[in-house]
Scaffold this active site. Structure first.
Site: not given
Length: 368
Positions: A96-97, A100, A109, A113, A116, A118, A279, A316, A323
Site C-alpha cells: 500500500r505504501y 513497506r 490467531c 477479536c 477484527c 480481517r 474499521d 484506515d 491511514k
C-alpha cells in the site's frame, strides 16, 4: 442454572464451551452458534481468566466473547474494509505504501477479536498458512522492489508460527539487502504469554535487519504480570516494542481507561504507536465510536498523561487509501487583526492548549 467462570485449561472455541465456563448465558447460545458458524471464536485461558462474568459490560469479554449483534451488517461495512485486496500484487503481499509491505504468513490467531478487520479471512475453514510456492513468490516480489525498506509480518498472528518456521522466515527476509526493518504485529504476549520463550526470542533475531515487535492490546487489564514478563523478555533481548490499539466502545472509550492503557504500555517499555479508529468490518457497529468522540478522548489524553503515552489516532480510509491521522487539530489561522490592535493587521495563528484555551501566535516567529 448459574455458571461460574472457571479458568479453562484449553482455548475455548465453541459457544457451548463458553457457556460451560460461565462466559455466556443459555438464552444467548442459539444466536452465538450462528455467529461462530461465520466468524472464528478463540478465547485463551489467560484472557478467559480476566473476564468478570457478573459484569455484562466487561471490557475483556467485549473484545473476545461473540455477541448476537455480529449478525447485523450495517451500511458501509465491507468484508475487506481497508482494501487489502486492492494492493495485493501477489498472494500474501499487501503493498500500500512505497517503502513497506505486509507479508501475511498465517491466517490463524491465538484469540479472535470481535472487531477484527480481517474477520472474513481468518480462522477455521479459511486458508491457514501461505503455501510454500506463494511464499517464494512473495519473497521474489520483495527482492524485485528495492524501494521496500520494511517488511511487516502480519496475518493472522505471525507468532503462531513454529519457532523453526519463524526463524527461517526471518532469515529469508534479512538476506534481502534493501530490507532493513522487520516488524511483527502480534497479540501473543498478552493472549498466550507462555509462547514467548527463549526459542521464540532466538527465532525473532535476524542478523542483517532491525526487528521491531508491535503489541496489540486494548485494555490495561490485558497487561498481566505474565504478559509484562513476556514483553520484558523480548525487550531485554534488544528488540524494541511499540503498541497498537483499537478505540472500542465499552472497552477503552473513556479517558480513564485510555490513560491506564497507555501508561501500562510505557511502564512495560512499550511506546504507544497507533490508536486505530474502528474499521468498517461486518457486524462491528456495536463496538465503534464516532470520530468526534475519539478526538475528544485524544484531547483529554493530551492533558492527562506524559508525551511518552501519546499514540497517533488514525483512520484506515475505506477502499485501500491508507491511514490518515484524525486526531484533534490545535492550530488554525485567525482573521486579520484590526490595524489599531496590530500594525499591518497580520494574520496570526490560533493555538489551542489542552485545557481548550486559545492563544495567538505570530506568523513570522523565525527570521529568514
Amino acid at each position: 442454572m448459574k455458571h461460574v467462570n472457571v479458568r479453562p485449561s484449553i482455548t475455548l472455541r465453541e459457544p457451548a464451551e463458553l457457556l460451560g465456563h460461565g462466559l455466556v448465558s443459555t438464552s444467548a447460545l442459539a444466536d452465538l452458534e450462528k455467529v461462530a458458524a461465520r466468524y472464528a471464536v478463540a478465547v485463551t485461558p489467560e484472557m478467559a481468566a480476566l473476564i468478570d462474568p457478573a459484569d455484562a459490560d466487561d471490557p475483556i469479554a467485549r473484545q473476545f466473547i461473540p455477541r448476537a449483534e455480529e449478525l447485523v451488517t450495517s451500511a458501509g461495512e465491507n468484508p475487506d474494509p481497508i482494501g487489502d485486496h486492492t494492493h495485493a500484487p501477489v498472494p500474501g503481499i499487501v503493498h500500500r505504501y512505497p517503502d513497506r509491505v505486509l507479508l501475511k504468513l498465517v491466517h490463524v490467531c491465538a484469540v479472535y477479536c470481535r472487531f477484527c478487520f480481517r474477520r472474513e479471512m481468518v480462522g477455521p475453514g479459511k486458508e491457514t498458512v501461505l503455501a510454500q510456492g506463494a511464499y517464494q513468490n512473495a519473497l521474489n516480489y520483495i527482492r524485485s522492489h528495492p524501494e521496500i525498506w520494511e517488511v511487516i509480518l502480519t496475518g493472522g498472528d505471525p507468532l503462531m508460527l513454529s519457532t523453526r518456521r519463524l526463524a527461517d522466515v526471518m532469515a529469508d527476509i534479512a538476506t534481502i539487502d534493501h530490507v532493513r526493518i522487520i516488524r511483527l504485529h502480534t497479540r501473543v504476549p498478552v493472549a498466550d504469554p507462555g509462547r514467548i520463550n527463549g526459542d521464540t526470542i532466538a527465532a525473532l533475531k535476524a542478523p542483517g535487519a532491525t526487528v521491531w515487535v508491535a503489541l496489540h492490546a486494548n485494555h490495561a487489564r490485558e497487561l498481566t504480570q505474565k504478559a509484562r514478563m513476556a514483553c520484558a523478555a523480548i525487550i531485554d533481548a534488544g528488540i524494541p516494542m511499540v503498541s497498537q490499539s483499537v478505540l472500542l466502545r465499552g472497552v477503552n472509550d473513556n479517558a480513564t481507561a485510555l490513560e491506564a492503557l497507555m501508561r501500562a504500555f510505557v511502564e512495560c517499555r512499550i511506546k504507544p504507536y497507533y490508536l486505530h479508529h474502528g474499521d468498517l468490518a461486518p457486524g462491528t457497529a456495536h463496538l465503534r465510536t464516532s470520530l468526534e468522540h475519539g478526538q475528544e478522548l485524544m484531547r483529554a489524553l493530551r492533558g492527562r498523561v506524559s508525551g511518552l503515552c501519546q499514540p497517533d489516532y488514525v483512520l484506515d480510509i475505506p477502499g485501500g487509501h491508507g491511514k490518515s491521522p484524525v486526531g484533534p487539530g490545535y492550530v488554525s489561522p485567525t482573521e486579520s487583526l484590526s490595524r489599531d490592535r496590530e500594525p499591518g493587521g497580520e494574520t496570526r495563528y490560533r493555538i489551542v492548549d489542552y485545557c481548550g484555551d486559545v492563544h495567538l501566535y505570530p506568523p513570522n516567529s523565525i527570521d529568514g
